[in-house]
Design a protein around this motif. Structure first.
Motif, mmCIF file in Angstrom:
data_model
loop_
_atom_site.group_PDB
_atom_site.id
_atom_site.type_symbol
_atom_site.label_atom_id
_atom_site.label_comp_id
_atom_site.label_asym_id
_atom_site.label_seq_id
_atom_site.Cartn_x
_atom_site.Cartn_y
_atom_site.Cartn_z
ATOM 1 N N MET A 56 24.165 -14.845 -38.015
ATOM 2 C CA MET A 56 24.268 -16.048 -37.191
ATOM 3 C C MET A 56 23.017 -16.933 -37.306
ATOM 4 S SD MET A 56 27.318 -15.629 -36.139
ATOM 5 C CE MET A 56 27.514 -17.019 -35.062
ATOM 6 N N GLY A 57 22.041 -16.553 -38.118
ATOM 7 C CA GLY A 57 20.853 -17.370 -38.330
ATOM 8 C C GLY A 57 21.154 -18.535 -39.265
ATOM 9 N N THR A 58 20.292 -19.534 -39.236
ATOM 10 C CA THR A 58 20.516 -20.748 -40.025
ATOM 11 C C THR A 58 20.466 -20.518 -41.529
ATOM 12 O OG1 THR A 58 18.174 -21.296 -39.857
ATOM 13 C CG2 THR A 58 19.653 -22.285 -38.224
ATOM 14 N N CYS A 59 19.850 -19.431 -41.967
ATOM 15 C CA CYS A 59 19.739 -19.133 -43.398
ATOM 16 C C CYS A 59 20.398 -17.806 -43.763
ATOM 17 C CB CYS A 59 18.270 -19.128 -43.809
ATOM 18 S SG CYS A 59 17.484 -20.739 -43.659
ATOM 19 N N TYR A 60 21.304 -17.342 -42.948
ATOM 20 C CA TYR A 60 21.994 -16.079 -43.231
ATOM 21 C C TYR A 60 22.822 -16.181 -44.519
ATOM 22 C CZ TYR A 60 24.981 -11.995 -42.573
ATOM 23 O OH TYR A 60 25.649 -10.809 -42.739
ATOM 24 N N ASN A 61 23.439 -17.326 -44.750
ATOM 25 C CA ASN A 61 24.218 -17.543 -45.971
ATOM 26 C C ASN A 61 23.388 -18.322 -46.983
ATOM 27 O OD1 ASN A 61 26.738 -16.285 -45.333
ATOM 28 N ND2 ASN A 61 27.014 -17.910 -43.832
ATOM 29 N N PRO A 62 23.421 -17.969 -48.239
ATOM 30 C CA PRO A 62 24.277 -16.937 -48.793
ATOM 31 C C PRO A 62 23.801 -15.543 -48.380
ATOM 32 C CG PRO A 62 22.938 -17.915 -50.522
ATOM 33 C CD PRO A 62 22.655 -18.654 -49.257
ATOM 34 N N ASN A 63 24.750 -14.710 -48.000
ATOM 35 C CA ASN A 63 24.456 -13.378 -47.485
ATOM 36 C C ASN A 63 24.315 -12.396 -48.644
ATOM 37 O OD1 ASN A 63 24.212 -11.034 -46.054
ATOM 38 N ND2 ASN A 63 26.352 -10.922 -45.461
#
Length: 109
Positions: A56-63
């Protein structure tokens, strides 16, 4: 023809400019068993701020472990940008091309 420079100059601009033009990223082709402990170390206390790469963080993707490690390594490195702060047991390297141009998130923004 050469120009003679006179007066006093500050080296901090040159150093700061250089530092801002380097990034610390995870090396490609590494096994997860090598990369995960390095990521854990980078996000440990008092390491990088890794809240952005949490779910759910702003930089989680790309996971991916590769992207999360690069984010964490760069965040850690920019707290004290010296080459020794971009090693992580040989899993990281300094680059001069902004990785956020090819990835979706930047740890220096």
């Amino acid at each position: 023809m050469t120009r003679e420079l006179t007066g006093s100059f500050s080296c901090s601009f040159v150093i700061s400019h250089y530092v801002l033009q380097t990034w610390c990223v995870a090396r490609t082709g590494l096994l997860e068993s090598a990369l995960q402990p390095a990521l854990d170390y980078a996000c440990g206390i008092p390491g990088a701020n890794c809240s952005a790469i949490q779910q759910m963080g702003t930089c989680y993707n790309p996971n991916s472990l590769q992207h999360h490690a690069s984010y964490a390594f760069n965040n850690y490195y920019h707290k004290d940008p010296s080459p020794s702060n971009c090693d992580f047991g040989g899993t990281a390297m300094i680059v001069h091309k902004d990785p956020s141009k090819t990835q979706l998130c930047s740890s220096t923004s």
